[in-house]
Write an enzyme that holds these catalytic residues in place. Structure first.
Site, PDB file in Angstrom:
ATOM      1  N   SER A   1     -36.958  68.968-106.866  1.00 39.68           N
ATOM      2  CA  SER A   1     -37.607  67.701-107.153  1.00 39.68           C
ATOM      3  C   SER A   1     -37.536  67.410-108.639  1.00 39.68           C
ATOM      4  O   SER A   1     -37.451  68.324-109.466  1.00 39.68           O
ATOM      5  CB  SER A   1     -39.074  67.743-106.724  1.00 39.68           C
ATOM      6  OG  SER A   1     -39.829  68.565-107.599  1.00 39.68           O
ATOM      7  N   ASP A   2     -37.566  66.131-108.987  1.00 40.54           N
ATOM      8  CA  ASP A   2     -37.872  65.785-110.366  1.00 40.54           C
ATOM      9  C   ASP A   2     -39.291  66.252-110.644  1.00 40.54           C
ATOM     10  O   ASP A   2     -40.067  66.538-109.724  1.00 40.54           O
ATOM     11  CB  ASP A   2     -37.715  64.284-110.589  1.00 40.54           C
ATOM     12  CG  ASP A   2     -37.396  63.937-112.039  1.00 40.54           C
ATOM     13  OD1 ASP A   2     -37.713  64.753-112.930  1.00 40.54           O
ATOM     14  OD2 ASP A   2     -36.850  62.847-112.286  1.00 40.54           O
ATOM     15  N   TRP A   3     -39.664  66.318-111.907  1.00 34.86           N
ATOM     16  CA  TRP A   3     -40.925  66.924-112.307  1.00 34.86           C
ATOM     17  C   TRP A   3     -42.108  66.043-111.869  1.00 34.86           C
ATOM     18  O   TRP A   3     -42.404  65.028-112.473  1.00 34.86           O
ATOM     19  CB  TRP A   3     -40.932  67.142-113.807  1.00 34.86           C
ATOM     20  CG  TRP A   3     -40.328  68.445-114.258  1.00 34.86           C
ATOM     21  CD1 TRP A   3     -40.850  69.282-115.217  1.00 34.86           C
ATOM     22  CD2 TRP A   3     -39.124  69.082-113.817  1.00 34.86           C
ATOM     23  NE1 TRP A   3     -40.042  70.391-115.365  1.00 34.86           N
ATOM     24  CE2 TRP A   3     -38.976  70.291-114.531  1.00 34.86           C
ATOM     25  CE3 TRP A   3     -38.157  68.757-112.862  1.00 34.86           C
ATOM     26  CZ2 TRP A   3     -37.926  71.177-114.330  1.00 34.86           C
ATOM     27  CZ3 TRP A   3     -37.087  69.633-112.663  1.00 34.86           C
ATOM     28  CH2 TRP A   3     -36.982  70.811-113.387  1.00 34.86           C
TER      29      TRP A   3
END
Length: 731
Positions: free
Chosen positions: A275-277
């Site tokens: 995932s992106d952060w």
């Protein structure tokens, strides 16, 4: 090995593991990456498996009272613990696609070499240069002890005001995918993992966490998804980063259409999805949809992939044990495939900054675009005895883009204190002064500088006394914001006034993407330098003086006005309906008959080129265009020969079919074979998934830009259909 077979092997291997059996360390396993991953999985406890599915922010984050794990690399974006008992190394993750970026406060900043912006690299139209750029920043990542680089940025320029456009590779899926794929391959040549991001349709920063991108599936396949597909085929990244935004109502990191159907089932992607952060929003829904690893705990605290939540979801039957094993297998397989186990990283290796700055400078020179050059004002003539430089802090350095991709220079910020000084800043100018570099190349020429916007009258007086004026226009852009298509703080008015005082006014732009130019007809020459990287001042000076011949071509259309855009209003929130479909960028302009300020593919040189003798023949399901290009001018230079194709019933009159950058001596002729991907000839129909092109006549044109085509031929093609999983054979 198919996903189904992986699951069977996984279950058998786990059952076969005897309590107290000898441990086989990861480095001692044998076979293919998939086989080695299965052998390691068979030895892992459930707690060890779950450890690989959660990543931490790699740097202390005081506002959230978060302390990074002590094993994380200082200033890094991410850390995933390894399994010491089995010899599985941690994942040390660093931002981003323009260089090794560091996060946190002043104590965490690592001075590293910044490439030109992603858009500048794309403007070179040179995959070999993109590979070299990726190889360079990958080498610095490895020297720092990072084994995952969060680069490979390929989101299409649907919204030219997107604050992250400078990280990406333009508006056309073929060009964007080829260039991003080459850079990914370069990064991974260092035996580390590169991501490709942000999957998918993350094409603006406004409402980026919840905005819902809506695109008809066939159009999506022929635009944003095709760019990712090509980048993945060519770069073979170890990981895909799913995006913040929603796609079709679901967050991208829990969208099974994207992660399972397209990425895994159709494209056969063998790596893992992170995932992106902060982009994960669930446990079972995300895991079952195809998310393998939640990233960035510390910046966010939802902790969806904590061992506790994953364990409870398995116990409740919401996630199968087979799914957990598959998620772990994908991560392990990628770590084996890209050398993280067999060639482990370590910290503290020396970096040859001089050599790496040279790589950055070559990229900057190749990506700068000479947009206009009336009366051959450029290159700067030896007879110009007095030059005025105005604006843009050109006496100090060159501008860079902000946000998580911000690379800090080996040296100080040349212009500190410009707001914002904190997120999404700071605004950073690299200490590479165009003024000082011009003085080195033009000894004996008087070169004076005026700041410009603080005292426009003084700048105009200086301009009136000079033989040539160089006005530097800047537009800062960053992650988390979108930006107007204009130069801020009165720069347009300054350029207009200076041009009125001196007819030999040259504008040098440092921007994150296209900008409007109300003064365009008043200046004879314009150079788009983008964000030119650590050695940008030297690159700009060499282009202006002719020490280097400009050869960049636009990877994005420059509009004349906002009303030419599909969505002229400010970037939208909520449902973001991209009803232009696959007609992105130049395709929209061509479809509606808009005359752009500067078209996609445009770029001038200090020499001239002629493209002719086009011959087109079928090649498999695609085409090959054979064409001659001649340097008809008096000096060596490079041209980008572009091939466009036209068919019946398409979203736009033409599509980019292929291209090749070629360097030619004066008078030299070269024959090129430019291969046209069959998917560019086809249309994706939702009712018949795959790539369809009917029998009929197709026009193939070769030229210098999407609007300057020298030669065209028509070819009759039989009907053709390619299934969703089709990919070109490796060359």
């Amino acid at each position: 090995m198919t996903a189904a077979l992986c699951l069977v092997v996984s279950a058998q291997a786990v059952e076969a593991q005897e309590p107290g059996a000898p441990v086989v360390l990861a480095a001692a396993t044998t076979g293919t990456p998939a086989e080695r991953a299965q052998a390691t999985l068979a030895q892992m406890t459930q707690d060890e498996k779950l450890t690989l599915l959660k990543g931490y922010f790699g740097t202390d984050f005081p506002p959230a009272k978060f302390e990074a794990p002590k094993e994380a690399r200082n200033g890094s974006a991410g850390y995933v613990p390894g399994i010491p008992r089995l010899g599985i190394p941690p994942q040390w993750q660093a931002d981003a696609g323009i260089g090794v970026a560091t996060q946190g406060g002043a104590a965490e900043k690592r001075p590293r070499t910044a490439l030109p912006s992603g858009l500048a690299t794309a403007a070179s139209w040179d995959p070999e240069l993109a590979f070299a750029a990726g190889k360079m920043i990958g080498s610095e990542a490895r020297a720092d002890g990072f084994n995952v680089l969060l680069g490979g940025s390929v989101n299409l320029m649907r919204e030219p005001r997107n604050g992250r456009n400078f990280e990406y590779t333009g508006e056309d899926p073929l060009l964007a995918g080829i260039m991003a794929g080459a850079q990914i391959a370069g990064v991974q040549s260092n035996q580390i993992i590169s991501t490709v991001k942000h999957f998918a349709v993350n094409d603006q920063e406004t409402d980026r966490n919840d905005g819902n991108a809506i695109v008809e599936e066939g159009a999506l396949r022929m635009s944003d998804l095709l760019a990712f597909q090509i980048a993945i085929e060519r770069g073979e990244p170890g990981s895909v980063m799913c995006a913040y935004n929603r796609v079709g109502g679901l967050h991208a990191c829990e969208q099974p259409f994207l992660l399972n159907q397209v990425l895994r089932n159709e494209w056969r992607f063998p790596g893992y999805v992170m995932s992106d952060w902060g982009a994960a929003h669930s446990t079972a829904a995300a895991a079952n949809a195809g998310l393998d690893q939640e990233s960035g705990y510390g910046l966010q605290r939802a902790d969806w992939f904590s061992a506790d939540k994953l364990g409870k979801a398995v116990a409740a039957g919401e996630i199968s044990q087979a799914q957990i094993d598959l998620m772990v297998t994908r991560i392990l397989q990628s770590m084996y495939a890209h050398g993280l186990v067999d060639n482990p990283v370590s910290e503290g290796h020396p970096i040859d900054f001089a050599a790496n700055r040279a790589v950055s400078q070559r990229g900057a020179e190749a990506g700068m675009v000479l947009l206009k050059n009336e009366r051959d004002v450029l290159p700067l003539a030896a007879t110009a005895r007095r030059i005025a430089i105005i604006g843009g802090h050109a006496d100090k350095g060159v501008l860079s883009g902000g946000g998580s991709s911000q690379v800090y220079p080996d040296g100080t910020n040349a212009v500190p204190g410009i707001k914002p000084t904190s997120w999404p800043g700071p605004v950073v100018f690299y200490p590479s002064s165009p003024l000082e570099e011009l003085r080195k190349l033009l000894p004996g020429v008087q070169i004076d500088y005026a700041e410009g916007t603080a005292d426009p009258a003084a700048a105009v007086r200086l301009a009136a006394q000079a033989d040539v004026v160089l006005v530097f226009g800047t537009q800062w852009a960053s992650e988390s914001i979108d930006v107007p298509l204009s130069l801020a703080e009165g720069q347009d008015a300054l350029i207009d006034a200076v041009a009125g005082a001196n007819p030999n006014t040259v504008v040098v732009l440092q921007t994150g993407g296209p900008v409007l130019m109300p003064w365009v007809d008043k200046v004879p020459a314009i150079i788009e330098a983008w964000y030119p990287g650590r050695a940008g001042g030297a690159a700009i000076a060499r282009i202006l003086t002719g020490a280097a011949n400009p050869s960049g071509h636009l990877p994005a259309t420059f509009p004349r006005s906002l009303d030419q855009l599909p969505h002229p209003g400010d970037p939208r929130k909520g449902d973001i309906v991209y009803d232009e479909g696959a007609a992105v960028g130049y395709k929209w302009f061509d479809k509606h008959g808009h005359e752009p300020l500067f078209p996609f593919g445009h770029g001038l040189s200090y020499t001239t080129f002629e493209i002719d003798h086009l011959v087109v023949t079928p090649e498999g399901e695609g085409l090959v265009a054979m064409v001659e290009v001649t340097n008809t001018g008096k000096r060596a230079g490079a041209e980008v020969v572009q091939v466009y194709v036209s068919g019946m019933g398409w979203e736009a009159p033409r599509r980019l079919g292929g291209f090749e950058r070629v360097e030619l001596a004066s008078g030299e002729t070269r024959q090129l074979d430019i291969h046209v991907d069959p998917r560019v000839l086809a249309t994706w129909f939702t009712g018949r998934p795959g790539w369809t092109h009917p029998a009929g006549a197709y026009t193939v044109s070769a030229g210098h830009s999407s609007r300057e085509l020298d030669d065209s031929v028509t070819i009759e093609l039989p009907p053709s259909f390619l299934p969703p999983e089709w990919r070109p054979a490796k060359s």
